[in-house]
Design an enzyme around this catalytic site. Structure first.
Site, PDB file in Angstrom:
ATOM      1  N   ASP A  81     126.674  78.626  33.047  1.00  9.53           N
ATOM      2  CA  ASP A  81     126.678  79.414  31.814  1.00  9.53           C
ATOM      3  C   ASP A  81     125.319  80.053  31.535  1.00  9.53           C
ATOM      4  OD1 ASP A  81     129.331  78.901  31.402  1.00  9.53           O
ATOM      5  OD2 ASP A  81     129.020  77.349  29.888  1.00  9.53           O
ATOM      6  N   GLY A  82     124.236  79.352  31.858  1.00 14.01           N
ATOM      7  CA  GLY A  82     122.911  79.929  31.626  1.00 14.01           C
ATOM      8  C   GLY A  82     122.688  81.201  32.422  1.00 14.01           C
ATOM      9  N   ARG A 167     108.758  66.989  10.462  1.00 17.04           N
ATOM     10  CA  ARG A 167     109.175  67.518   9.162  1.00 17.04           C
ATOM     11  C   ARG A 167     110.511  68.256   9.262  1.00 17.04           C
ATOM     12  NH1 ARG A 167     103.509  68.571   8.911  1.00 17.04           N
ATOM     13  NH2 ARG A 167     102.517  67.461   7.180  1.00 17.04           N
ATOM     14  N   THR A 197     132.032  76.425  21.948  1.00 19.59           N
ATOM     15  CA  THR A 197     132.118  75.287  22.864  1.00 19.59           C
ATOM     16  C   THR A 197     130.746  74.922  23.428  1.00 19.59           C
ATOM     17  OG1 THR A 197     132.724  76.854  24.614  1.00 19.59           O
ATOM     18  CG2 THR A 197     134.517  75.687  23.519  1.00 19.59           C
ATOM     19  N   ALA A 198     129.688  75.519  22.899  1.00 17.28           N
ATOM     20  CA  ALA A 198     128.335  75.243  23.377  1.00 17.28           C
ATOM     21  C   ALA A 198     127.588  74.407  22.335  1.00 17.28           C
ATOM     22  CB  ALA A 198     127.621  76.563  23.687  1.00 17.28           C
ATOM     23  N   ASN A 200     127.237  74.743  19.144  1.00 15.01           N
ATOM     24  CA  ASN A 200     128.090  74.520  17.972  1.00 15.01           C
ATOM     25  C   ASN A 200     128.972  73.287  18.159  1.00 15.01           C
ATOM     26  OD1 ASN A 200     129.924  75.600  15.574  1.00 15.01           O
ATOM     27  ND2 ASN A 200     131.290  75.310  17.316  1.00 15.01           N
ATOM     28  N   PHE A 201     129.551  73.155  19.333  1.00  7.61           N
ATOM     29  CA  PHE A 201     130.439  72.028  19.634  1.00  7.61           C
ATOM     30  C   PHE A 201     129.661  70.717  19.610  1.00  7.61           C
ATOM     31  CE2 PHE A 201     132.454  69.186  22.768  1.00  7.61           C
ATOM     32  CZ  PHE A 201     133.746  69.134  22.277  1.00  7.61           C
TER      33      PHE A 201
END
EC number: 2.7.1.23
Length: 313
Positions: A81-82, A167, A197-198, A200-201
């Site tokens: 994917d990269g 922080r 599916t990246a 976020n998943f």
């Protein structure tokens, strides 16, 4: 006297992960197949140097720049994917779709696996593929005077993260020019359906089917009651503003490839880009099947039909 018809050479970009032996060998094979078919293989200049160091036969391949990106017909990507995200970046100023051949592990964006590489090249030459347009994000950073100081795009996600491990970020989140909530957090992920599916998943956000035009917003380790994942329509604008008390500032990352430092008071505005990313598809199939295959989900006991309506057997 009739003038002979001018033959226009077709230019196909090949993008490969040059640090892996198997992708270098695959790149040499794809370049040879394209040449044999009468097409012109093209490599990014950095890729050619790295690949040619291992395979000298690739040293004379035309580079991107010698061929304008507008003349690239399609990008064949050898990697995970990269590498696909890098290819999308290379052809961003053109119209070429990206065809991913998975040489890695999950390869969620890839269309096929390495065993089908020869057939994929044959179908590219025959123009036997469909093109699917995926929602992309326009990302702008504004300073405290509301002037745009940085602008980029993302296919998967734009992420605002804390710059200091010790922080939290102190942010106020806004939707369509209206404040939603102020809270401390490790960051916020703003994702497309493609990126659902990246990151976020992994952050606990929802999986969004590619056919759904939407944007997901997922706070990371937020210290607030109302800091749950949100899904908004594609025409909504999401803004994240770093409060002045965030002394160390933050960092904007887009697709894990492009970054920009965010001082206190910086404002990141994310909305749908007018230009989608184009992916080449060889095997139209249900997204459900892709999820099951890539994540190796158990489906034992299911008694439905062997194929979904409209899918190829």
């Amino acid at each position: 006297m009739t003038q002979p018809e001018t033959r226009v050479e077709r230019s196909i970009l090949v993008v490969a992960h040059a640090l892996r032996h198997d992708t270098v060998v695959a790149a040499e094979r794809v370049v040879g197949a394209l040449r044999a078919a009468g097409a012109r293989p093209v490599l990014a200049a950095d890729d050619r140097d790295a690949l040619a160091a291992v395979r000298p036969s690739l040293a004379d391949v035309t580079t991107l720049g010698e061929v304008p990106v507008a003349d690239i017909e399609l990008a064949i990507v050898l990697g995970g994917d990269g590498t696909i995200l890098r290819a999308a970046e290379l052809v961003r100023d053109g119209t070429a779709p990206v065809l991913g051949i998975n040489m890695g592990h999950v390869g969620f964006l890839a269309e096929i696996e390495r065993d089908d590489m020869d057939d994929a090249v044959r179908r590219v030459i025959a123009r036997d593929y469909d093109v699917e347009e995926r929602l992309a994000l326009q990302v702008r950073v504004k300073d405290s005077a509301d002037a745009v100081v940085y602008e980029t795009w993302a296919l998967n996600e734009a992420t605002v993260e804390k710059a200091s491990r010790e922080r939290m970020l102190e942010v106020v989140m806004e939707i369509d020019g209206r404040p939603l909530s102020t809270f401390g957090c490790d960051g916020i992920v703003v994702s497309t359906p493609t990126g659902s599916t990246a990151y976020n998943f992994s952050a606990g956000g929802p999986v969004i089917w590619p056919t759904v035009q939407a944007i997901a917003v997922v706070p990371l380790s937020a210290h607030a009651l109302f800091a749950k994942p949100l899904v908004v329509g594609p025409d909504h604008a999401v803004a994240i503003e770093l409060l002045q008390r965030t002394a160390d500032g933050g960092i904007l990352w887009c697709d894990g490839r492009r970054s920009h430092d965010l001082p206190p008071g910086a404002r990141v505005v994310v909305r749908r880009s007018e230009r989608p990313v184009r992916l080449a598809r060889l095997h139209p199939a249900a997204f459900t099947d892709r999820l099951v295959r890539k994540f190796q989900l158990p489906v034992t006991g299911w008694r439905g039909p062997a194929t979904a309506p409209g899918d190829q057997p």
